[in-house]
Design a protein around this motif. Structure first.
Motif, PDB file in Angstrom:
ATOM      1  N   ASP A   1       0.822  -1.221   0.000  1.00 37.43           N
ATOM      2  CA  ASP A   1       0.000   0.000   0.000  1.00 37.43           C
ATOM      3  C   ASP A   1       0.850   1.264   0.000  1.00 37.43           C
ATOM      4  O   ASP A   1       0.493   2.274  -0.621  1.00 37.43           O
ATOM      5  N   ASN A   2       1.984   1.217   0.682  1.00 37.61           N
ATOM      6  CA  ASN A   2       2.859   2.385   0.797  1.00 37.61           C
ATOM      7  C   ASN A   2       3.969   2.407  -0.252  1.00 37.61           C
ATOM      8  O   ASN A   2       4.820   3.305  -0.236  1.00 37.61           O
ATOM      9  N   ASN A   3       3.954   1.397  -1.148  1.00 35.82           N
ATOM     10  CA  ASN A   3       4.987   1.287  -2.187  1.00 35.82           C
ATOM     11  C   ASN A   3       6.394   1.378  -1.580  1.00 35.82           C
ATOM     12  O   ASN A   3       7.271   2.091  -2.071  1.00 35.82           O
ATOM     13  N   GLU A   4       6.584   0.649  -0.493  1.00 35.15           N
ATOM     14  CA  GLU A   4       7.853   0.706   0.237  1.00 35.15           C
ATOM     15  C   GLU A   4       8.963  -0.034  -0.498  1.00 35.15           C
ATOM     16  O   GLU A   4       8.716  -0.864  -1.381  1.00 35.15           O
ATOM     17  N   ARG A   5      10.183   0.276  -0.102  1.00 40.15           N
ATOM     18  CA  ARG A   5      11.366  -0.420  -0.607  1.00 40.15           C
ATOM     19  C   ARG A   5      12.174  -0.914   0.602  1.00 40.15           C
ATOM     20  O   ARG A   5      13.147  -0.294   1.028  1.00 40.15           O
TER      21      ARG A   5
ATOM     22  N   PRO B   1       6.973  -9.594  -3.445  1.00 37.96           N
ATOM     23  CA  PRO B   1       7.318  -8.983  -2.158  1.00 37.96           C
ATOM     24  C   PRO B   1       8.092  -7.691  -2.430  1.00 37.96           C
ATOM     25  O   PRO B   1       8.919  -7.634  -3.338  1.00 37.96           O
ATOM     26  N   MET B   2       7.830  -6.663  -1.664  1.00 36.08           N
ATOM     27  CA  MET B   2       8.428  -5.355  -1.957  1.00 36.08           C
ATOM     28  C   MET B   2       9.944  -5.351  -1.827  1.00 36.08           C
ATOM     29  O   MET B   2      10.625  -4.530  -2.443  1.00 36.08           O
ATOM     30  N   VAL B   3      10.496  -6.277  -1.059  1.00 34.97           N
ATOM     31  CA  VAL B   3      11.958  -6.353  -0.966  1.00 34.97           C
ATOM     32  C   VAL B   3      12.555  -6.760  -2.313  1.00 34.97           C
ATOM     33  O   VAL B   3      13.698  -6.413  -2.628  1.00 34.97           O
ATOM     34  N   LEU B   4      11.786  -7.474  -3.136  1.00 33.22           N
ATOM     35  CA  LEU B   4      12.254  -7.798  -4.487  1.00 33.22           C
ATOM     36  C   LEU B   4      12.273  -6.553  -5.363  1.00 33.22           C
ATOM     37  O   LEU B   4      13.138  -6.414  -6.245  1.00 33.22           O
ATOM     38  N   GLU B   5      11.335  -5.622  -5.108  1.00 40.34           N
ATOM     39  CA  GLU B   5      11.388  -4.345  -5.823  1.00 40.34           C
ATOM     40  C   GLU B   5      12.689  -3.606  -5.467  1.00 40.34           C
ATOM     41  O   GLU B   5      13.324  -2.995  -6.331  1.00 40.34           O
TER      42      GLU B   5
ATOM     43  N   PHE C   1      15.441  -5.042  -4.617  1.00 45.48           N
ATOM     44  CA  PHE C   1      16.516  -5.770  -5.300  1.00 45.48           C
ATOM     45  C   PHE C   1      16.651  -5.309  -6.746  1.00 45.48           C
ATOM     46  O   PHE C   1      17.764  -5.018  -7.220  1.00 45.48           O
ATOM     47  N   PHE C   2      15.524  -5.217  -7.471  1.00 47.62           N
ATOM     48  CA  PHE C   2      15.594  -4.825  -8.885  1.00 47.62           C
ATOM     49  C   PHE C   2      15.948  -3.351  -9.043  1.00 47.62           C
ATOM     50  O   PHE C   2      16.517  -2.963 -10.070  1.00 47.62           O
ATOM     51  N   ASP C   3      15.634  -2.528  -8.044  1.00 49.85           N
ATOM     52  CA  ASP C   3      16.099  -1.137  -8.062  1.00 49.85           C
ATOM     53  C   ASP C   3      17.617  -1.066  -7.866  1.00 49.85           C
ATOM     54  O   ASP C   3      18.271  -0.134  -8.345  1.00 49.85           O
ATOM     55  N   THR C   4      18.156  -2.042  -7.158  1.00 48.58           N
ATOM     56  CA  THR C   4      19.580  -2.028  -6.788  1.00 48.58           C
ATOM     57  C   THR C   4      20.477  -2.538  -7.898  1.00 48.58           C
ATOM     58  O   THR C   4      21.567  -1.991  -8.134  1.00 48.58           O
ATOM     59  N   TYR C   5      20.046  -3.588  -8.585  1.00 50.26           N
ATOM     60  CA  TYR C   5      20.916  -4.258  -9.550  1.00 50.26           C
ATOM     61  C   TYR C   5      20.405  -4.122 -10.978  1.00 50.26           C
ATOM     62  O   TYR C   5      19.230  -4.363 -11.262  1.00 50.26           O
TER      63      TYR C   5
ATOM     64  N   ILE D   1       8.960  -8.521 -13.740  1.00 57.17           N
ATOM     65  CA  ILE D   1      10.424  -8.574 -13.727  1.00 57.17           C
ATOM     66  C   ILE D   1      10.971  -8.120 -15.079  1.00 57.17           C
ATOM     67  O   ILE D   1      11.994  -7.428 -15.146  1.00 57.17           O
ATOM     68  N   ARG D   2      10.284  -8.469 -16.161  1.00 57.28           N
ATOM     69  CA  ARG D   2      10.718  -8.003 -17.482  1.00 57.28           C
ATOM     70  C   ARG D   2      10.677  -6.480 -17.565  1.00 57.28           C
ATOM     71  O   ARG D   2      11.553  -5.862 -18.179  1.00 57.28           O
ATOM     72  N   GLU D   3       9.678  -5.882 -16.935  1.00 54.24           N
ATOM     73  CA  GLU D   3       9.594  -4.416 -16.921  1.00 54.24           C
ATOM     74  C   GLU D   3      10.717  -3.809 -16.088  1.00 54.24           C
ATOM     75  O   GLU D   3      11.278  -2.779 -16.455  1.00 54.24           O
ATOM     76  N   ARG D   4      11.047  -4.455 -14.969  1.00 58.37           N
ATOM     77  CA  ARG D   4      12.114  -3.934 -14.106  1.00 58.37           C
ATOM     78  C   ARG D   4      13.500  -4.126 -14.713  1.00 58.37           C
ATOM     79  O   ARG D   4      14.403  -3.328 -14.466  1.00 58.37           O
TER      80      ARG D   4
END
Length: 236
Positions: free
Chosen positions: A130-134, A162-166, A168-172, A197-200
Motif C-alpha cells: 500500500d505504501n509502495n515501500e522499498r 514482495p516489496m523487498v524484491l522491488e 533488489f531490482f532497483d539495486t541491480y 520482472i521483465r519491466e524492471r
C-alpha cells in the motif's frame, strides 16, 4: 736457476687461471639456476591464476531466494510458507534447483525481520504494498551482475512481488543476464510477476518461471515438476 723460477711462475699462473675459470663457471651456473627457479615460480603463479579464473568462469549460475524466514535474528519459519521439516517452501525449491544445476546459492535477507505469525506477516506485507515501500536487505555475498544466469525465488504476497524484491531490482542492473524466476503461491500462480520482472529489467532475458502452490511444496509430485522444468530450461 732462472729456468726453475720460470717454471714455478708458469705453474702458479696456470693454477690461478684455472681457479678463476671455476669461479666464473660456478657464478654462471648459480645465475642460471636462479633464472630457471624464477621462471618456474612465474609459471606456477600464472598457472594458479589461470586455474582461479577458470574456477570463477565455470561458476556462472546464481540461485537467489527470498522468504519470510530469511531473517537476521530469528531462527524460525513463517506459517505463510510452512514445510513439514521446518524449511520454507521457497528455499525447498531453491535447493532442488541447486541440486540440478549447481552454481552459487544465496538468500536475500531483509534488514528488518518480518513477523512470523501468518496474520501479522500478511498485514506487514500489505502495508508495504500500500505504501509502495522499498524494504532494505542485507548486503549479498555475491554480485548478481557477474553471472550468466540468475534464478530468483520468492512467495507471492498480496498477489504481487514482495516489496523487498522491488528493492533488489532497483539495486541491480541485470542487463545481459538470463533471469529465471520461481515462486510459491496460494492460488494466484505467478501473479503476473514474470512480466513485472521483465519491466524492471528490460535488458535482461527473463524466462517464464515455475509457480508451485505452497501447499504442494515438499511433495514428490512437486519435486518432479520442478526437476522436469529445470531440465527443459534453455540454459547454456
Amino acid at each position: 736457476m732462472k729456468r726453475i723460477l720460470s717454471i714455478i711462475l708458469a705453474v702458479l699462473l696456470i693454477a690461478s687461471l684455472a681457479a678463476c675459470g671455476n669461479g666464473q663457471k660456478t657464478e654462471t651456473t648459480a645465475k642460471s639456476d636462479a633464472t630457471t627457479s624464477k621462471a618456474d615460480d612465474t609459471a606456477t603463479q600464472a598457472e594458479a591464476a589461470q586455474q582461479g579464473a577458470k574456477t570463477s568462469a565455470d561458476n556462472d549460475i546464481l540461485i537467489l531466494y527470498f522468504s519470510a524466514d530469511n531473517t537476521k535474528d530469528v531462527d524460525a519459519v513463517s506459517t505463510a510458507t510452512p514445510m513439514p521439516n521446518g524449511e520454507s517452501s521457497v528455499k525447498w525449491i531453491a535447493d532442488i534447483i541447486h541440486d540440478e544445476v549447481g552454481g552459487d546459492i544465496e538468500p536475500i535477507i531483509p534488514s528488518k525481520d518480518y513477523p512470523l505469525e501468518y496474520d501479522a506477516l500478511a498485514d506487514a506485507a500489505k502495508a508495504e504494498v500500500d505504501n509502495n515501500e522499498r524494504p532494505a536487505f542485507e548486503p549479498l555475498n555475491v554480485d548478481p551482475t557477474q553471472y550468466k544466469t540468475v534464478f530468483i525465488g520468492y512467495p507471492i504476497w498480496w498477489y504481487t512481488l514482495p516489496m523487498v524484491l522491488e528493492t533488489f531490482f532497483d539495486t541491480y542492473d541485470l542487463s545481459g543476464v538470463t533471469i529465471v524466476p520461481f515462486n510459491t503461491h496460494a492460488g494466484s500462480r505467478d501473479g503476473n510477476t514474470y512480466n513485472m520482472i521483465r519491466e524492471r529489467e528490460p535488458n535482461a532475458n527473463v524466462i517464464d518461471g515455475i509457480a508451485i502452490a505452497g501447499s504442494d511444496a515438499g511433495s514428490d509430485s512437486a519435486e518432479t515438476q520442478v526437476v522436469e522444468w529445470v531440465k527443459k530450461l534453455p540454459l547454456e
